[in-house]
Design a protein around this motif. Structure first.
Motif, PDB file in Angstrom:
ATOM      1  N   GLN A 114       0.849  -1.188   0.000  1.00  0.00           N
ATOM      2  CA  GLN A 114       0.000   0.000   0.000  1.00  0.00           C
ATOM      3  C   GLN A 114       0.887   1.241   0.000  1.00  0.00           C
ATOM      4  OE1 GLN A 114      -3.161  -0.116   2.848  1.00  0.00           O
ATOM      5  NE2 GLN A 114      -3.568  -2.276   2.462  1.00  0.00           N
ATOM      6  N   ARG A 115       0.280   2.390  -0.186  1.00  0.00           N
ATOM      7  CA  ARG A 115       0.971   3.677  -0.217  1.00  0.00           C
ATOM      8  C   ARG A 115       1.940   3.789  -1.387  1.00  0.00           C
ATOM      9  NH1 ARG A 115       3.688   5.671   4.745  1.00  0.00           N
ATOM     10  NH2 ARG A 115       3.408   7.613   3.637  1.00  0.00           N
ATOM     11  N   CYS A 116       1.595   3.116  -2.485  1.00  0.00           N
ATOM     12  CA  CYS A 116       2.409   3.192  -3.695  1.00  0.00           C
ATOM     13  C   CYS A 116       1.525   3.565  -4.872  1.00  0.00           C
ATOM     14  CB  CYS A 116       3.052   1.842  -3.997  1.00  0.00           C
ATOM     15  SG  CYS A 116       4.308   1.341  -2.827  1.00  0.00           S
ATOM     16  N   LEU A 117       2.140   4.173  -5.840  1.00  0.00           N
ATOM     17  CA  LEU A 117       1.501   4.418  -7.120  1.00  0.00           C
ATOM     18  C   LEU A 117       2.216   3.497  -8.099  1.00  0.00           C
ATOM     19  CD1 LEU A 117      -0.330   6.058  -9.059  1.00  0.00           C
ATOM     20  CD2 LEU A 117       1.606   7.634  -9.312  1.00  0.00           C
ATOM     21  N   TYR A 118       1.459   2.650  -8.752  1.00  0.00           N
ATOM     22  CA  TYR A 118       2.051   1.687  -9.675  1.00  0.00           C
ATOM     23  C   TYR A 118       1.977   2.213 -11.087  1.00  0.00           C
ATOM     24  CZ  TYR A 118       2.057  -1.272  -5.683  1.00  0.00           C
ATOM     25  OH  TYR A 118       2.300  -1.749  -4.428  1.00  0.00           O
ATOM     26  N   LEU A 119       3.085   2.107 -11.799  1.00  0.00           N
ATOM     27  CA  LEU A 119       3.162   2.511 -13.189  1.00  0.00           C
ATOM     28  C   LEU A 119       3.309   1.222 -13.998  1.00  0.00           C
ATOM     29  CD1 LEU A 119       3.299   4.865 -15.157  1.00  0.00           C
ATOM     30  CD2 LEU A 119       5.746   4.993 -14.739  1.00  0.00           C
ATOM     31  N   LEU A 120       2.234   0.823 -14.649  1.00  0.00           N
ATOM     32  CA  LEU A 120       2.212  -0.387 -15.466  1.00  0.00           C
ATOM     33  C   LEU A 120       2.540   0.015 -16.897  1.00  0.00           C
ATOM     34  CD1 LEU A 120       1.640  -3.295 -16.244  1.00  0.00           C
ATOM     35  CD2 LEU A 120      -0.812  -2.811 -16.008  1.00  0.00           C
ATOM     36  N   VAL A 121       3.697  -0.426 -17.373  1.00  0.00           N
ATOM     37  CA  VAL A 121       4.205  -0.014 -18.675  1.00  0.00           C
ATOM     38  C   VAL A 121       4.070  -1.183 -19.648  1.00  0.00           C
ATOM     39  CG1 VAL A 121       6.221   0.877 -19.909  1.00  0.00           C
ATOM     40  CG2 VAL A 121       5.836   1.531 -17.517  1.00  0.00           C
ATOM     41  N   PHE A 122       3.509  -0.894 -20.823  1.00  0.00           N
ATOM     42  CA  PHE A 122       3.419  -1.932 -21.847  1.00  0.00           C
ATOM     43  C   PHE A 122       3.633  -1.314 -23.211  1.00  0.00           C
ATOM     44  CE2 PHE A 122      -0.753  -0.203 -22.355  1.00  0.00           C
ATOM     45  CZ  PHE A 122      -1.200  -0.585 -23.605  1.00  0.00           C
TER      46      PHE A 122
ATOM     47  N   HIS B 275      -3.508   2.193  -6.618  1.00  0.00           N
ATOM     48  CA  HIS B 275      -3.601   3.189  -7.683  1.00  0.00           C
ATOM     49  C   HIS B 275      -2.610   2.794  -8.772  1.00  0.00           C
ATOM     50  CE1 HIS B 275      -6.133   5.827  -5.311  1.00  0.00           C
ATOM     51  NE2 HIS B 275      -5.355   5.538  -4.291  1.00  0.00           N
ATOM     52  N   VAL B 276      -3.120   2.648  -9.989  1.00  0.00           N
ATOM     53  CA  VAL B 276      -2.287   2.189 -11.098  1.00  0.00           C
ATOM     54  C   VAL B 276      -2.414   3.177 -12.252  1.00  0.00           C
ATOM     55  CG1 VAL B 276      -1.835   0.315 -12.733  1.00  0.00           C
ATOM     56  CG2 VAL B 276      -2.691  -0.225 -10.442  1.00  0.00           C
ATOM     57  N   VAL B 277      -1.273   3.603 -12.768  1.00  0.00           N
ATOM     58  CA  VAL B 277      -1.223   4.413 -13.981  1.00  0.00           C
ATOM     59  C   VAL B 277      -0.726   3.491 -15.084  1.00  0.00           C
ATOM     60  CG1 VAL B 277      -0.111   6.362 -15.149  1.00  0.00           C
ATOM     61  CG2 VAL B 277      -0.749   6.542 -12.730  1.00  0.00           C
ATOM     62  N   ILE B 278      -1.460   3.439 -16.176  1.00  0.00           N
ATOM     63  CA  ILE B 278      -1.083   2.573 -17.287  1.00  0.00           C
ATOM     64  C   ILE B 278      -0.435   3.429 -18.360  1.00  0.00           C
ATOM     65  CG2 ILE B 278      -1.928   0.978 -19.053  1.00  0.00           C
ATOM     66  CD1 ILE B 278      -4.215   0.299 -17.087  1.00  0.00           C
ATOM     67  N   ALA B 279       0.791   3.055 -18.740  1.00  0.00           N
ATOM     68  CA  ALA B 279       1.550   3.821 -19.731  1.00  0.00           C
ATOM     69  C   ALA B 279       1.868   2.939 -20.928  1.00  0.00           C
ATOM     70  CB  ALA B 279       2.844   4.345 -19.107  1.00  0.00           C
ATOM     71  N   CYS B 280       1.468   3.409 -22.090  1.00  0.00           N
ATOM     72  CA  CYS B 280       1.743   2.717 -23.347  1.00  0.00           C
ATOM     73  C   CYS B 280       2.971   3.371 -23.972  1.00  0.00           C
ATOM     74  CB  CYS B 280       0.526   2.834 -24.253  1.00  0.00           C
ATOM     75  SG  CYS B 280       0.753   2.115 -25.871  1.00  0.00           S
ATOM     76  N   THR B 281       3.990   2.590 -24.255  1.00  0.00           N
ATOM     77  CA  THR B 281       5.234   3.128 -24.806  1.00  0.00           C
ATOM     78  C   THR B 281       5.388   2.745 -26.277  1.00  0.00           C
ATOM     79  OG1 THR B 281       6.493   1.177 -24.155  1.00  0.00           O
ATOM     80  CG2 THR B 281       6.394   2.997 -22.574  1.00  0.00           C
TER      81      THR B 281
END
Length: 159
Positions: A73-81, A130-136
């Motif tokens: 907990q207490r993290c922001l996850y950056l899911l990169v694909f 909390h998840v931020v999804i980033a498309c590269t």
């Protein structure tokens, strides 16, 4: 988090860079295991400041079990694909896809196969994460693609 060579290291370096840019990462520079990056700061409204700690995690299959050790907990996850099929994936129907351009498959299947395993792993450990999804590596969407529809699909996957 995300599969190997999705652009995680490049993205975290760019986020920490004053210019917002970084040089390309060679294969021999890829993340082995987990790199604990030096803290960096996000400037707010001139008064507030957020200290960020980044864990750059290798996405190769050998390192996947390690990811769950860092989910808290207490993290922001950056899911990169990356949508270009650099790595193979399996859809919920069991079809193996190596490139969305090579087979007749829907963009929804590609999104689901690339994102669902990661979102499920995070949700299993931190249901309210909390998840931020980033498309590269995607300069412009394919002609005729409905971006609002895809944003809705990604939101549905995240729920």
């Amino acid at each position: 988090i995300g599969v190997g060579e999705a652009g995680k290291t490049s993205l975290q370096r760019a986020l920490r860079s004053p210019t917002g840019k970084t040089s390309p990462i060679r294969t021999d520079q890829r993340t082995i295991g987990v790199d604990l990056c030096p803290p960096w700061h996000l400037e707010g409204d001139g008064v507030s400041r957020i200290e960020c700690h980044t864990w750059d995690m290798g996405g190769q299959d050998d390192y996947l079990p390690v990811h769950s050790l860092f989910i808290s907990q207490r993290c922001l996850y950056l899911l990169v694909f990356r949508p270009d099929g650099h790595t193979s994936l399996e859809t919920s129907a069991g079809d193996v896809i190596t490139s969305a351009k090579d087979v007749q498959t829907s963009a929804e299947d590609v999104l689901e196969a690339r994102l669902t395993p990661w979102l499920s792993m995070i949700h299993a450990h931190v249901p309210s994460a909390h998840v931020v999804i980033a498309c590269t590596r995607w300069e412009t969407p394919p002609e005729g693609m409905d971006l609002e529809e895809h944003q809705a699909r990604v939101s549905a996957l995240a729920e």
